[in-house]
Design an enzyme around this catalytic site. Structure first.
Site, mmCIF file in Angstrom:
data_model
loop_
_atom_site.group_PDB
_atom_site.id
_atom_site.type_symbol
_atom_site.label_atom_id
_atom_site.label_comp_id
_atom_site.label_asym_id
_atom_site.label_seq_id
_atom_site.Cartn_x
_atom_site.Cartn_y
_atom_site.Cartn_z
ATOM 1 N N ASN A 45 0.839 -1.193 0.000
ATOM 2 C CA ASN A 45 0.000 0.000 0.000
ATOM 3 C C ASN A 45 0.877 1.247 0.000
ATOM 4 O O ASN A 45 1.977 1.259 0.552
ATOM 5 C CB ASN A 45 -1.011 -0.006 1.143
ATOM 6 C CG ASN A 45 -0.407 -0.143 2.519
ATOM 7 O OD1 ASN A 45 0.622 -0.783 2.706
ATOM 8 N ND2 ASN A 45 -1.050 0.433 3.511
ATOM 9 N N ILE A 46 0.363 2.284 -0.671
ATOM 10 C CA ILE A 46 1.095 3.537 -0.836
ATOM 11 C C ILE A 46 0.133 4.676 -0.520
ATOM 12 O O ILE A 46 -0.839 4.891 -1.244
ATOM 13 C CB ILE A 46 1.628 3.670 -2.276
ATOM 14 C CG1 ILE A 46 2.497 2.453 -2.630
ATOM 15 C CG2 ILE A 46 2.386 4.988 -2.451
ATOM 16 C CD1 ILE A 46 2.764 2.300 -4.110
ATOM 17 N N GLU A 47 0.397 5.379 0.580
ATOM 18 C CA GLU A 47 -0.494 6.462 1.005
ATOM 19 C C GLU A 47 -0.078 7.802 0.403
ATOM 20 O O GLU A 47 1.036 7.966 -0.078
ATOM 21 C CB GLU A 47 -0.496 6.561 2.537
ATOM 22 C CG GLU A 47 -1.122 5.359 3.199
ATOM 23 C CD GLU A 47 -1.156 5.460 4.711
ATOM 24 O OE1 GLU A 47 -1.870 4.645 5.305
ATOM 25 O OE2 GLU A 47 -0.475 6.323 5.303
ATOM 26 N N CYS A 56 -4.073 0.727 -2.501
ATOM 27 C CA CYS A 56 -3.949 -0.478 -1.682
ATOM 28 C C CYS A 56 -2.939 -1.449 -2.289
ATOM 29 O O CYS A 56 -2.665 -1.423 -3.491
ATOM 30 C CB CYS A 56 -5.299 -1.176 -1.567
ATOM 31 S SG CYS A 56 -6.577 -0.186 -0.751
ATOM 32 N N GLU A 58 -3.286 -4.622 -2.836
ATOM 33 C CA GLU A 58 -3.917 -5.521 -3.794
ATOM 34 C C GLU A 58 -4.010 -4.877 -5.174
ATOM 35 O O GLU A 58 -3.675 -5.482 -6.195
ATOM 36 C CB GLU A 58 -5.327 -5.915 -3.324
ATOM 37 C CG GLU A 58 -5.345 -6.615 -1.979
ATOM 38 C CD GLU A 58 -5.536 -5.661 -0.801
ATOM 39 O OE1 GLU A 58 -4.838 -4.610 -0.734
ATOM 40 O OE2 GLU A 58 -6.380 -5.946 0.055
ATOM 41 N N CYS A 94 -10.333 -4.389 0.896
ATOM 42 C CA CYS A 94 -11.395 -3.383 0.954
ATOM 43 C C CYS A 94 -12.353 -3.560 -0.225
ATOM 44 O O CYS A 94 -12.100 -4.334 -1.153
ATOM 45 C CB CYS A 94 -10.795 -1.976 0.963
ATOM 46 S SG CYS A 94 -10.178 -1.414 -0.646
ATOM 47 N N CYS A 97 -10.833 -2.820 -3.750
ATOM 48 C CA CYS A 97 -9.978 -3.920 -4.223
ATOM 49 C C CYS A 97 -10.817 -5.118 -4.661
ATOM 50 O O CYS A 97 -10.502 -5.771 -5.655
ATOM 51 C CB CYS A 97 -8.987 -4.327 -3.139
ATOM 52 S SG CYS A 97 -7.706 -3.071 -2.876
#
Length: 140
Positions: A45-47, A56, A58, A94, A97
């Site tokens: 995941n990359i915010e 996310c 996935e 989520c 995804c």
């Protein structure tokens, strides 16, 4: 899927936690996506400070695979939890995804493998976590 393959995918997913960029939530997620070609595509995941542009693990794995030309998938392993915690519980995908999975996967066949730090494993079908999902066939 064979147990050895499931364990390998979970191990790869756990390795992806090191690459997560999560300065806001400190919730790291790693994924290992198995293409029908046998290749495993990874994701973390990359915010983003604006939150909405975050991605996310996935979806990162799916987008990497699709950008490499893969369109058929067998399974995905997902792990995650708060940074610094010793034990990770199961981490389910989520809704966004799940929708991406619906785009590229047969809900009757595609397996979602969840692992925790205790070594427990759950394997579920996409159809069971996204019943009556909306996919490409709905637009035919």
């Amino acid at each position: 899927m064979k147990k050895e393959q499931i364990i390998k995918m979970i191990e790869i997913a756990f390795s992806q936690l090191a690459y997560s960029y999560t300065p806001y939530s400190d919730f790291k997620v790693g994924a290992a996506l198995l293409g029908k070609n046998g290749r495993i595509y990874t994701g973390c995941n990359i915010e983003n400070a604006a939150y909405t542009p975050s991605n996310c693990a996935e979806r990162t794995a799916f987008f990497k695979a699709v950008s490499d030309g893969e369109r058929n998938f067998r399974a995905i392993a997902i792990v995650g939890g708060k940074e610094g915690e010793k034990d990770y519980d199961f981490c389910s995908p989520c809704g966004v995804c799940r929708q991406v999975m619906m785009e590229f996967c047969d809900p009757e066949e595609f397996e979602i493998v969840l692992g925790n730090s205790a070594g427990d494993i759950k394997v579920i079908k996409l159809k069971d976590i996204l019943p009556e999902g909306f996919g490409p066939e709905n637009l035919e």
